[in-house]
Design an enzyme around this catalytic site. Structure first.
Site, short mmCIF file in Angstrom:
data_model
loop_
_atom_site.label_atom_id
_atom_site.label_comp_id
_atom_site.label_asym_id
_atom_site.label_seq_id
_atom_site.Cartn_x
_atom_site.Cartn_y
_atom_site.Cartn_z
N GLU A 217 3.08 6.53 -10.25
CA GLU A 217 2.74 5.45 -9.34
C GLU A 217 3.87 4.42 -9.33
O GLU A 217 4.34 4.02 -10.39
CB GLU A 217 1.43 4.80 -9.76
CG GLU A 217 0.28 5.80 -9.89
CD GLU A 217 -1.00 5.21 -10.47
OE1 GLU A 217 -1.18 3.96 -10.36
OE2 GLU A 217 -1.80 5.97 -11.04
N GLU A 326 -4.72 -1.58 -4.19
CA GLU A 326 -5.79 -1.50 -5.19
C GLU A 326 -5.97 -2.87 -5.83
O GLU A 326 -4.99 -3.59 -6.06
CB GLU A 326 -5.45 -0.47 -6.26
CG GLU A 326 -6.49 -0.38 -7.38
CD GLU A 326 -6.09 0.60 -8.48
OE1 GLU A 326 -6.88 0.75 -9.44
OE2 GLU A 326 -4.99 1.19 -8.39
#
Length: 411
Positions: A217, A326
């Site tokens: 990520e 997120e």
């Protein structure tokens, strides 16, 4: 006289017994406090020893250190002394380093790669050739995690105890073999409360239902509890086992940095302003067809790689790519967090007002960058954070996403 003596003796005994009953608890309490304080001091000393031992492993000897205006200290560490080479199985990477083969662009695309700018080197500071920049870790960074083993870890959204604290606004592709992903993200400074974090990123994932998730990520996040401030920072994260191991940036052995100009974990500046100038970063993760390692490029700077040996299912290829935002709220208590995602504004406000990820591409098995197809979108609570998607000649596939969190429609 004899009678009086007999009467006085019980009185004397009574006084002695009463004195002992009244004052012995005080002496016991004093002793308990002394013992407790000694124990606490011993535990504190033991904890500080563990913290210092961890800091010695993370913070490597440096040839130069740079004090950033935001308070960070960036150490210029000799390439061969970086944390990755603490792993015996990676030591061969020191001598067999070769430049990766960049993915090939499609013929009709020229490609855009806006450069990243970071505060630590905004005034021309740099690390010497042969060194890499590593953000120094402090004892305070460790103490904020409340657990030494948790340093550098991310709260999982799959492999740990389920929590309502995770919320996503993502575009995703499934059902295929993917060898990388690319996107351009605009950078914001969302308001983040308590122990929360807010991020915008790319996920490259190998997700096999019967096994722990493998993921790489990369993006920017605002994470006050980890960084002691609310600045947007470049980050890279990896895990081979559902977030049980692996880590952010250079906080454990794994990622091999080859670049002296970009620092993982350092703050990004300038940042986008609402209805004003937009500042972007271009991110590319791809699997080099020669070394089989997973490489990272930010703007036009190749930063380094995650050796294939670190992974299990991601050793070969990914089967899922996600793009978007997120928010994690560590203190969920029934009322929705007011932590913002992206700009803090909903996706419908569009360009210059909402967060976006544009030019969404994936790398195929022939090492070609391709526009994503069959892009799906997902959001848990659209009244808190939202998403939409579209396509244009300039941006290819794109998404707008984000929101304020707590509001009259999101309680």
């Amino acid at each position: 006289m004899k009678t009086n003596s007999c009467l006085e003796r019980p009185s004397i005994i009574f006084v002695i017994v009463l004195f002992s009953l009244l004052f012995s608890p005080i002496f016991s309490l004093v002793n308990f406090r002394e013992e407790n304080e000694t124990t606490m001091a011993g535990n504190k000393s033991k904890n500080m020893k563990l913290i210092n031992d961890r800091l010695r492993k993370i913070n490597k000897p440096f040839v130069k250190s740079i004090k950033s205006p935001d308070g960070d200290i960036i150490d210029c560490v000799l390439f061969h002394l970086q944390p990755a080479f603490d792993l015996p199985e990676l030591k061969n990477k020191i001598t067999v380093m070769v430049q990766p083969e960049l993915p090939k662009e499609q013929d009709h695309k020229t490609g855009t790669n806006p450069e990243i700018k970071q505060l630590w080197n905004l005034k021309g500071e740099s690390c010497p050739n042969g060194t890499i920049p590593i953000k120094r870790t402090s004892a305070d960074n460790i103490l904020r995690t409340n657990s030494i083993p948790k340093l550098g870890k991310k709260y999982s959204r799959k492999d740990t105890q389920p929590t309502p604290g995770h919320e996503h606004s993502i575009g995703y592709i499934r059902e295929g073999e993917f060898y990388g992903a690319k996107a351009i993200l605009n950078v914001w400074k969302p308001n983040v409360t308590g122990l929360d974090f807010s991020l915008s990123q790319i996920w490259v994932v190998a997700d096999v239902p019967t096994r722990p998730i493998n993921t790489i990520e990369v993006g920017w996040h605002v994470y006050p509890n980890a960084n002691s401030d609310n600045l947007p920072r470049l980050f890279a994260l990896w895990t081979p086992d559902g977030y049980r191991s692996g880590c952010y940036n250079m906080l454990c052995p794994g990622f091999v940095q080859t670049n002296s100009k970009v620092c993982l974990g350092a703050s990004i500046k300038p940042i986008s302003t609402y209805n004003g100038k937009q500042y972007e970063i271009a991110l590319l993760i791809w699997k080099d067809p020669n070394s089989k390692d997973w490489w990272l490029r930010v703007g036009t700077e190749v930063i380094g790689f995650w050796p294939a040996e670190l992974f299990t299912d991601l050793h070969d290829h990914a089967n899922r790519i996600d793009y978007g935002g997120e928010v994690y709220s560590a203190t969920y208590s029934g009322t929705h967090t007011s932590t913002q995602m992206g700009s803090g504004h909903f996706q419908d406000e569009g360009y210059k007002k909402a967060a976006f990820a544009s030019n969404l591409e994936m790398v195929d098995q022939d090492n070609y960058l391709r526009e994503v197809s069959n892009l799906n979108i997902f959001v848990e609570k659209p009244n808190c954070y939202g998403i939409n998607n579209g396509h244009s000649d300039a941006w290819g596939n794109y998404i707008f996403f984000g929101g304020p969190g707590y509001n009259p429609n999101c309680l």
